[in-house]
Design an enzyme around this catalytic site. Structure first.
Site, PDB file in Angstrom:
ATOM      1  N   ASP A 190       0.790  -1.239   0.000  1.00 20.32           N
ATOM      2  CA  ASP A 190       0.000   0.000   0.000  1.00 20.32           C
ATOM      3  C   ASP A 190       0.817   1.282   0.000  1.00 20.32           C
ATOM      4  O   ASP A 190       0.369   2.320   0.471  1.00 20.32           O
ATOM      5  CB  ASP A 190      -0.917  -0.016   1.233  1.00 20.32           C
ATOM      6  N   GLU A 238      -0.385  -9.092  -0.869  1.00 19.97           N
ATOM      7  CA  GLU A 238      -0.880  -8.513   0.397  1.00 19.97           C
ATOM      8  C   GLU A 238      -2.130  -7.655   0.115  1.00 19.97           C
ATOM      9  O   GLU A 238      -2.195  -6.460   0.413  1.00 19.97           O
ATOM     10  CB  GLU A 238       0.196  -7.708   1.129  1.00 19.97           C
ATOM     11  N   GLU A 279      -1.934   5.069   2.997  1.00 22.54           N
ATOM     12  CA  GLU A 279      -1.932   3.657   2.612  1.00 22.54           C
ATOM     13  C   GLU A 279      -3.330   3.085   2.377  1.00 22.54           C
ATOM     14  O   GLU A 279      -3.528   2.253   1.486  1.00 22.54           O
ATOM     15  CB  GLU A 279      -1.206   2.824   3.692  1.00 22.54           C
ATOM     16  N   HIS A 326       7.058   5.404  12.502  1.00 25.13           N
ATOM     17  CA  HIS A 326       7.341   6.207  11.296  1.00 25.13           C
ATOM     18  C   HIS A 326       6.114   6.716  10.551  1.00 25.13           C
ATOM     19  O   HIS A 326       6.257   7.486   9.604  1.00 25.13           O
ATOM     20  CB  HIS A 326       8.172   5.386  10.305  1.00 25.13           C
ATOM     21  N   ARG A 338       3.088   8.410   8.638  1.00 23.23           N
ATOM     22  CA  ARG A 338       2.796   9.813   8.332  1.00 23.23           C
ATOM     23  C   ARG A 338       1.657  10.378   9.175  1.00 23.23           C
ATOM     24  O   ARG A 338       1.690  11.530   9.581  1.00 23.23           O
ATOM     25  CB  ARG A 338       2.434   9.958   6.838  1.00 23.23           C
ATOM     26  N   HIS A 398      13.971   5.217  11.940  1.00 24.33           N
ATOM     27  CA  HIS A 398      13.707   5.365  10.491  1.00 24.33           C
ATOM     28  C   HIS A 398      14.446   6.606   9.971  1.00 24.33           C
ATOM     29  O   HIS A 398      14.582   7.597  10.694  1.00 24.33           O
ATOM     30  CB  HIS A 398      12.195   5.510  10.336  1.00 24.33           C
TER      31      HIS A 398
HETATM   32  C1  UD1 Z   1       6.951   4.820   3.239  1.00 22.86           C
HETATM   33  C2  UD1 Z   1       5.522   4.416   2.877  1.00 22.86           C
HETATM   34  C3  UD1 Z   1       4.854   3.741   4.073  1.00 22.86           C
HETATM   35  C4  UD1 Z   1       5.715   2.594   4.611  1.00 22.86           C
HETATM   36  C5  UD1 Z   1       7.120   3.099   4.899  1.00 22.86           C
HETATM   37  C6  UD1 Z   1       7.995   1.952   5.312  1.00 22.86           C
HETATM   38  C7  UD1 Z   1       4.347   5.909   1.340  1.00 22.86           C
HETATM   39  C8  UD1 Z   1       3.555   7.142   1.165  1.00 22.86           C
HETATM   40  N1  UD1 Z   1       4.748   5.610   2.576  1.00 22.86           N
HETATM   41  O1  UD1 Z   1       6.871   5.808   4.260  1.00 22.86           O
HETATM   42  O2  UD1 Z   1       3.599   3.210   3.647  1.00 22.86           O
HETATM   43  O3  UD1 Z   1       5.129   2.131   5.801  1.00 22.86           O
HETATM   44  O4  UD1 Z   1       7.670   3.681   3.703  1.00 22.86           O
HETATM   45  O5  UD1 Z   1       9.149   2.393   5.945  1.00 22.86           O
HETATM   46  O6  UD1 Z   1       4.579   5.234   0.380  1.00 22.86           O
HETATM   47  N2  UD1 Z   1      14.675   8.219   3.743  1.00 22.86           N
HETATM   48  C9  UD1 Z   1      16.034   8.140   3.546  1.00 22.86           C
HETATM   49  N3  UD1 Z   1      16.567   6.923   3.197  1.00 22.86           N
HETATM   50  C10 UD1 Z   1      15.841   5.794   3.036  1.00 22.86           C
HETATM   51  C11 UD1 Z   1      14.454   5.883   3.250  1.00 22.86           C
HETATM   52  C12 UD1 Z   1      13.880   7.111   3.588  1.00 22.86           C
HETATM   53  O7  UD1 Z   1      16.740   9.117   3.693  1.00 22.86           O
HETATM   54  O8  UD1 Z   1      16.387   4.736   2.727  1.00 22.86           O
HETATM   55  C13 UD1 Z   1      14.080   9.521   4.109  1.00 22.86           C
HETATM   56  C14 UD1 Z   1      14.015  10.517   2.927  1.00 22.86           C
HETATM   57  O9  UD1 Z   1      14.261  11.795   3.402  1.00 22.86           O
HETATM   58  C15 UD1 Z   1      12.547  10.398   2.495  1.00 22.86           C
HETATM   59  C16 UD1 Z   1      11.868  10.190   3.837  1.00 22.86           C
HETATM   60  O10 UD1 Z   1      12.742   9.323   4.553  1.00 22.86           O
HETATM   61  O11 UD1 Z   1      12.101  11.552   1.805  1.00 22.86           O
HETATM   62  C17 UD1 Z   1      10.475   9.608   3.805  1.00 22.86           C
HETATM   63  O12 UD1 Z   1      10.404   8.469   2.969  1.00 22.86           O
HETATM   64  P1  UD1 Z   1       8.982   8.085   2.300  1.00 22.86           P
HETATM   65  O13 UD1 Z   1       9.166   6.826   1.482  1.00 22.86           O
HETATM   66  O14 UD1 Z   1       8.409   9.261   1.610  1.00 22.86           O
HETATM   67  O15 UD1 Z   1       8.055   7.832   3.553  1.00 22.86           O
HETATM   68  P2  UD1 Z   1       8.085   6.719   4.678  1.00 22.86           P
HETATM   69  O16 UD1 Z   1       7.653   7.354   5.946  1.00 22.86           O
HETATM   70  O17 UD1 Z   1       9.363   5.999   4.616  1.00 22.86           O
HETATM   71  N1  UDP Z   2      12.749  -3.458   9.696  1.00 16.52           N
HETATM   72  C1  UDP Z   2      14.118  -3.589   9.511  1.00 16.52           C
HETATM   73  N2  UDP Z   2      14.960  -2.731  10.154  1.00 16.52           N
HETATM   74  C2  UDP Z   2      14.522  -1.738  10.957  1.00 16.52           C
HETATM   75  C3  UDP Z   2      13.112  -1.577  11.132  1.00 16.52           C
HETATM   76  C4  UDP Z   2      12.261  -2.452  10.478  1.00 16.52           C
HETATM   77  O1  UDP Z   2      14.560  -4.498   8.807  1.00 16.52           O
HETATM   78  O2  UDP Z   2      15.346  -1.011  11.514  1.00 16.52           O
HETATM   79  C5  UDP Z   2      11.836  -4.383   9.009  1.00 16.52           C
HETATM   80  C6  UDP Z   2      10.796  -5.057   9.877  1.00 16.52           C
HETATM   81  O3  UDP Z   2      11.296  -6.239  10.463  1.00 16.52           O
HETATM   82  C7  UDP Z   2       9.683  -5.318   8.889  1.00 16.52           C
HETATM   83  C8  UDP Z   2       9.757  -4.138   7.962  1.00 16.52           C
HETATM   84  O4  UDP Z   2      11.075  -3.612   8.086  1.00 16.52           O
HETATM   85  O5  UDP Z   2       9.921  -6.485   8.123  1.00 16.52           O
HETATM   86  C9  UDP Z   2       8.744  -3.119   8.362  1.00 16.52           C
HETATM   87  O6  UDP Z   2       9.008  -1.940   7.716  1.00 16.52           O
HETATM   88  P1  UDP Z   2       8.405  -0.552   8.192  1.00 16.52           P
HETATM   89  O7  UDP Z   2       8.071  -0.611   9.629  1.00 16.52           O
HETATM   90  O8  UDP Z   2       9.366   0.472   7.717  1.00 16.52           O
HETATM   91  O9  UDP Z   2       7.091  -0.422   7.299  1.00 16.52           O
HETATM   92  P2  UDP Z   2       5.591  -0.949   7.449  1.00 16.52           P
HETATM   93  O10 UDP Z   2       5.609  -2.420   7.660  1.00 16.52           O
HETATM   94  O11 UDP Z   2       4.950  -0.196   8.557  1.00 16.52           O
HETATM   95  O12 UDP Z   2       4.983  -0.560   6.133  1.00 16.52           O
END
Ligand code: UD1
Ligand code: UDP
Length: 381
Positions: free
Chosen positions: A98, A120, A134, A210, A212, A243
């Site tokens: 999602d 999923e 999501e 993490h 939003r 995160h």
């Molecule tokens: C995204 C997904 C959320 C999921 C989450 C898993 C959307 C809208 N949200 O949210 O559904 O639960 O991923 O973690 O699709 N960043 C880095 N390096 C990385 C990853 C992220 O620097 O490897 C930082 C960047 O500044 C980026 C910010 O995190 O802009 C947010 O990342 P984003 O994918 O927009 O949102 P998440 O909160 O990670």
């Molecule tokens: N995870 C990881 N390292 C971390 C935090 C989470 O490998 O430091 C794994 C966790 O075990 C799970 C997945 O990432 O498999 C969950 O991701 P996240 O919580 O970012 O997203 P969500 O599941 O809420 O979409």
């Protein structure tokens, strides 16, 4: 007969963890050409998963930017996918869950008249803004997809309620397939703090946060509650891999830096995370994936959200919805820490989300759809 071209599209850490065993399964199948396209909505957190599962993407859109918005993620994915789909010409595109990558990947495939398989599928809260964005992403993908791979019977019922009954398969969640390959008995962590924690005599609380919709006041309250729990329970160690989102980093460090028994560490790779979860006492999280993994490992979970689309483990008694208010989070954590009976009631392993065979069923279902094999039996059926 030519090979069936199956393209998996994903971009964030959780999608990668849950798609990796499926990509591996598809690569092993005769008559399948498994293609992999990453959007890199996440960069470092995605690459870490690709390394662990030794996946080499055929296409990498490399879209991530700091503090990216929903619109930039979606538009960059859509534009990037055009070229990829024109070049690769897959017979089907698979997306997961999602995220914005999931939605844009499915929409792009639709624009190219390529069928979509949704891994999923069928999770719902029926609250448009929670989880945000999501809930709408998965509903829109549900409307686009031809094939729907539901982890649980309740997910399938959600789709039936929306009159989606064709192409629906009950498969279990691929995260349980992944979990079966990562947890080992004698694991050594890269970070020595984790090797030296006294898991037997102290109470290690594993935290992630993490979402939003938790940005702002809810996240402020969650972090204050964690600070209070750490300060008033010296027998506790809070381990919190933070995160990389700048919004989360800022809030977590402002509230939790300098508290002796709080360990703020960088994101862990997936093997480290699963092995830490297997050793911890309690999990406190707003993550989707952790709500599925921790019950399988017999760890009580407090979910720091207002709702959950994963009611199965709540019904099984291993997960409690704590909400996002300071008092309630503290109250539920204190109960688990102070009352052995309350702890024992939640600390039993249950596996409502899968049996480790989800990827096999999904691969079989795709081949069946294209007239190349038998329809798989349902998970739990
Ligand atoms: C995204 C997904 C959320 C999921 C989450 C898993 C959307 C809208 N949200 O949210 O559904 O639960 O991923 O973690 O699709 N960043 C880095 N390096 C990385 C990853 C992220 O620097 O490897 C930082 C960047 O500044 C980026 C910010 O995190 O802009 C947010 O990342 P984003 O994918 O927009 O949102 P998440 O909160 O990670
Ligand atoms: N995870 C990881 N390292 C971390 C935090 C989470 O490998 O430091 C794994 C966790 O075990 C799970 C997945 O990432 O498999 C969950 O991701 P996240 O919580 O970012 O997203 P969500 O599941 O809420 O979409």
């Amino acid at each position: 007969m030519s090979d069936l071209r199956i393209m998996s599209v994903f971009g964030t850490r959780p999608e990668a963890i849950k798609m990796a065993p499926l990509v591996q399964e598809l690569s092993r199948r005769e008559g399948v050409r498994s293609l992999c396209c990453v959007t890199a909505q996440h960069r470092e957190m995605l690459d870490s998963v690709l390394d662990i599962f030794r996946l080499r993407p055929d296409f990498d859109l490399n879209i991530m930017e700091p503090r990216q918005t929903l619109s930039t993620i979606t538009s960059k994915c859509l534009t990037g996918m055009d070229r990829v789909l024109e070049e690769a010409k897959p017979d089907i595109v698979l997306v997961h869950g999602d995220t914005s990558t999931t939605f844009a990947g499915a929409l792009s495939a639709f624009y190219h008249r390529i069928p979509v398989g949704h891994v999923e599928a069928g999770l719902r809260t029926y609250d448009k803004y929670s989880p945000y964005p999501e809930e709408m992403n998965r509903r829109m993908v549900g409307a686009i997809a031809e094939l729907h791979f539901c982890p649980t019977a309740a997910n399938r019922e959600n789709l039936e309620r929306e009159t989606i009954s064709k192409g629906v398969f009950l498969t279990g969640n691929t995260v349980i397939d992944a979990l079966q390959t990562t947890v080992v008995k004698d694991f050594t962590f890269a970070d020595n703090t984790l090797n030296h924690l006294d898991y037997a005599n102290r109470k290690v609380i594993l935290v992630t946060c993490h979402r939003r919709e938790n940005y702002g006041q809810p996240m402020e309250d969650i972090m204050s509650a964690l600070a209070h729990i750490a300060r008033t329970n010296p027998e506790v160690d809070i381990v919190y891999p933070v995160h990389l989102s700048p919004a989360v980093q800022e809030c977590a460090h402002r509230h939790l830096d300098g508290i002796e028994n709080v360990h703020l560490i960088p994101p862990l790779d997936v093997r480290e995370m699963h092995n830490l979860m297997a050793r911890c006492y309690i999990v406190m999280t707003d993550s989707g994936g952790l709500q599925e993994e921790a019950p399988a490992l017999g760890k009580p979970v407090l979910v720091m959200r207002r709702e959950t689309e994963r009611p199965e483990a709540v019904a099984a008694g291993t997960v409690k919805l704590a909400g996002v208010e300071y008092e309630r989070i503290v109250e539920l954590a204190e109960e688990l820490l102070g009352d052995p009976a309350a702890y024992a009631a939640m600390a039993h392993a249950v596996n409502p989300y899968g049996d480790g065979q989800a990827c096999r069923r999904i691969a079989d279902a795709i081949l069946w759809h294209f007239g190349r094999g038998e329809r798989p039996a349902d998970f739990g059926g």
